[in-house]
Design a protein around this motif. Sequence first.
Motif, mmCIF file in Angstrom:
data_model
loop_
_atom_site.group_PDB
_atom_site.id
_atom_site.type_symbol
_atom_site.label_atom_id
_atom_site.label_comp_id
_atom_site.label_asym_id
_atom_site.label_seq_id
_atom_site.Cartn_x
_atom_site.Cartn_y
_atom_site.Cartn_z
ATOM 1 N N TRP A 75 -46.300 -52.511 -14.494
ATOM 2 C CA TRP A 75 -45.304 -53.229 -13.904
ATOM 3 C C TRP A 75 -45.277 -54.634 -13.778
ATOM 4 O O TRP A 75 -46.399 -55.108 -13.562
ATOM 5 C CB TRP A 75 -44.651 -52.547 -12.724
ATOM 6 C CG TRP A 75 -44.490 -51.020 -12.994
ATOM 7 C CD1 TRP A 75 -45.370 -50.013 -12.351
ATOM 8 C CD2 TRP A 75 -43.338 -50.353 -13.340
ATOM 9 N NE1 TRP A 75 -44.903 -48.909 -12.753
ATOM 10 C CE2 TRP A 75 -43.722 -49.186 -13.571
ATOM 11 C CE3 TRP A 75 -42.240 -50.803 -14.419
ATOM 12 C CZ2 TRP A 75 -42.791 -48.239 -14.140
ATOM 13 C CZ3 TRP A 75 -41.481 -50.118 -14.843
ATOM 14 C CH2 TRP A 75 -41.720 -48.612 -14.868
ATOM 15 N N GLY A 124 -43.611 -57.740 -11.160
ATOM 16 C CA GLY A 124 -42.695 -58.024 -10.127
ATOM 17 C C GLY A 124 -43.384 -58.422 -8.666
ATOM 18 O O GLY A 124 -44.497 -58.824 -8.871
ATOM 19 N N ARG A 176 -39.376 -52.754 -10.741
ATOM 20 C CA ARG A 176 -38.010 -52.936 -10.369
ATOM 21 C C ARG A 176 -37.157 -51.806 -11.191
ATOM 22 O O ARG A 176 -37.585 -51.446 -12.409
ATOM 23 C CB ARG A 176 -37.197 -54.278 -10.979
ATOM 24 C CG ARG A 176 -37.746 -55.319 -10.032
ATOM 25 C CD ARG A 176 -37.504 -56.655 -10.878
ATOM 26 N NE ARG A 176 -38.112 -56.936 -12.018
ATOM 27 C CZ ARG A 176 -38.266 -58.259 -12.615
ATOM 28 N NH1 ARG A 176 -37.315 -59.157 -12.470
ATOM 29 N NH2 ARG A 176 -38.746 -58.160 -13.754
ATOM 30 N N ASP A 180 -33.376 -50.533 -12.998
ATOM 31 C CA ASP A 180 -32.184 -50.600 -13.276
ATOM 32 C C ASP A 180 -31.538 -49.400 -13.622
ATOM 33 O O ASP A 180 -31.908 -48.753 -14.265
ATOM 34 C CB ASP A 180 -32.084 -51.724 -14.522
ATOM 35 C CG ASP A 180 -32.319 -53.198 -14.167
ATOM 36 O OD1 ASP A 180 -32.204 -53.379 -12.886
ATOM 37 O OD2 ASP A 180 -32.426 -53.921 -15.138
ATOM 38 N N ALA A 195 -38.315 -54.231 -16.047
ATOM 39 C CA ALA A 195 -37.861 -53.105 -15.179
ATOM 40 C C ALA A 195 -37.809 -51.782 -15.801
ATOM 41 O O ALA A 195 -37.734 -51.638 -17.051
ATOM 42 C CB ALA A 195 -36.351 -53.529 -14.825
ATOM 43 N N GLY A 206 -40.528 -53.387 -20.331
ATOM 44 C CA GLY A 206 -40.274 -52.447 -19.131
ATOM 45 C C GLY A 206 -40.317 -50.641 -19.626
ATOM 46 O O GLY A 206 -40.802 -50.319 -20.907
#
Lengths: 607, 294
Positions: free
Chosen positions: B32, B34, B88, B90, B175, B201
């Motif tokens: 990931w 972030g 993250r 979505d 994400a 992602g």
Amino acid sequence: MNWAGLSFANAGAWWGLLAVPALVAVHFFQQRARRVELSTRFLIEALAPQSQGGRSWERFRASRAFVCQLLAVLLLVWVLAEPRWPRADSTQTVVIVLDDALAMQAVADEARAAARERLAAAVGGAAKTEWVVMGSDPRAPLRYRGPELGAAQAAVAGWRPGLGTHDYAAALRNGRTLVSAGSGVGECWLITDRESKVPADQAAIGVGRAVANVGFAGGSVSRAESGDRMWRAVVQNHAAEAQRRAWWVEGGAGASERRSVELAAEGVVELSGAWPGGAERMTLRLEGDGFGADDVLPLVRPQAKRLSARLGVTGETREYFKKLLGGIDGVELGAAVSPGLRVVEQAGGGTEVGGAAVVLAAGATKSAATTWLRVPVVAERHALVAGLNWQGWLGSGAGKLTMTANDEGLLWQADAPLVWLRAGAEGARALVLNFDWAAGNAARLPATVLMLRRYVEAVRDAQPGEYAGNFDAGSLVPLAEDVSGETAEAWRLEIEGGATRELGAAERAVLRAPGDAGFFTVKRGKETRVRGAAQFADARQGNFRDAAVFRRDPPAGERAEARARTTQGDPLRALWLAAAGAALVASWWPGRVDAEGTRQAWKRGRA
Amino acid sequence: MSAGSETSLGAARRDGLAAAQRFRLPFGGQRWRGAAGGWQGSGEGSSIDFHDHRAYAPGDDPRHLHWAAYARTGQLTMKLYRAEVAPRVDLLVDASASMRAEPARAARTESLVAFCLASAARAGAPVRIQAVAGRRCLPLAEEQVRAEGFWAAAGEPETGTGAVAPEGLQGRTGAMKIWISDLLYPGEPGAVLRGLAAGGGCVLVLAPVLAGEAELRERGNMELVDREGGAARHLRIDDGMAERYQAAYFRHFNLWRETARRMAVGWARVDSNGALASALAGEARQAGVVEVVA
């Protein structure tokens, strides 16, 4: 499956087919579109992109339930109708009795069609069928009896009615006997025009129809007081409404001018006129209607046989017999050596006259000292004295002539015979009057005159010879055989405008006039014996007011029993029932996949 | 939504939270990017997990010199460790009429949203929620969705558009992009999945389905009304048509599955009936769309 001979024991089951349109109607209304909301309509659009409308005509497309229910209905109707096939060893007898009555001429074609229809309907009723076609005339032979349907139909085609009113019981009894004498299975049908003719429990088909018929009910030729011959004819209106008909005479110098006659409803009118001069015969005709048999009335000028007679008596007795014999047609008085009839006197003992004769007891004379015998005169049962009244008999009793054991007594006074018949040579019989003819009132007694006339006429008619007469259609035509000098010359019946046939000895004994109105001649060799006219005379045959179309089937029990004996049921009946049940279950089975089926489908979908 | 529906949706949220006790979103198998968090990042960081070696450069933290290697070779070598980040998420949810028309599917959608939110919260992943209806995307506040539920936050859907494929579905770079949809719209799945997969992602597709939807139960003449657009059409449904429909239905989802497999997208159908945990234990777990909580 062999469809030949297929029949149905329960034809009422076919009403079950009404369930088919009902089923269609139910499905028609059930097939109205139901509203269903879908999230997957885009999938269906890809499957059925065209405007495959569901409501307008798709309703006629068969659904599974509809097809199954339709199949179930058809199978159930089939089973309930109880189809049956003929047994291989079954036999039946089908008898068609055609009404020979003259009235059937008005509906002869319909009767033939009905008979053919019945014959065709019986085809396949059993493995073997014996066909019988007969008329209702009990004296007529069977028209056909055998296994050939074509021959039976030909016999029907050749049938032609011409008989007057007659009894149907004998013919129907004969028909039913033929059925029971065969295999015991079959039908006996009467084809007629009126239901009133049909006995109870008799299968029959009525083909009658109402006809406003006007026709001759009879005719005769007689002498007027002037001695001229006159014809008379009775015209009857059988209809319930007044009728008007034209009529005319054909004969002599040709046809007369047409005249009309008015007849009230059910009315009767007598027509008469002078016999056409010089004509031996004439024909009265009526304007035609639906029944032509009574629209023509043929007549011949009557002519009796010639009988020579010789008187062997004298005085008042001679004058009496001369006057008596002179008033009888055909009798010629003379001095012939071998007369046909003699009038003689005998004194006593046996009478040996040899031929036909009137024998008077001789020797007695009229005197004041005559003792009258008050014992009443009794007549035997005999045609010569039938119906005659001897109450006023006044005489002195029996004479001296003796009656032998072979004689046939006619009149008795106490224990003594007054009149008897004695057999003579060549079948001739003498009439013996065993009383004092001059002493009593016998000569003035009407009964005596009538008895003597009957005897003379019987002697005249019994001898061979030519005569002319008018006969009712189908009535007896007397023929006198030649006692001696029999030759091989054949007897023939010649029907004018019809067939000529030879007459056998048996038929000559009971020869009947033709059934249809017309002229006929009976000849022996080249010698004419009878010139006759047969005329429609049975007015009942011309009345069509109760003629009707009807059908009377045999008793249901009989038919069912006969069917059971000649046929066998459907061996697959249980299978059809099971199939019908399965079809019903299938029609009720939910039209969707069950839960397990859905899971299996999901698994397949994932695979 | 009626009071009964709200009660049912409340139960569905609780069902989603309960499922989050057993399963989580597949954060573990990914790298990931972030903010700092508790999950392995795709670059170097300060975690204890060894990542690589490289030569020392001035300015490097001397605590990460590989002294054992220096002893053997005399060269200063640095030990590099993975970064620890917070992923993250979505969350894109199909809010079309077909999603809410069936109570079971609406409830399953509600429970899936609750599951995703709970699972993201456990992972410390910030979540961005969008309600997608046709070509319209409506951002929703995470707090509102948590408090009131997805359907309450999404409001009434746009009607009359018909079943159309969503357009412009995108997530943030790197994400985890979760697409919750019944997938009942025409079109090629790759277009949607390519949009989601853009920016890297992880892409997950969760499709709440109804088992009964795979077949046409009724027979006869039907007036078929599209839930999306309300358009009606008359059609006779017989056994043949029903079979073709079922085949088309499975073909549709097989196309989605194959496309997702080809594009390395996590894809799973989630049965709308029963507990969510039971539904996720099947196809979703096998496809790696969810992980079992250790």
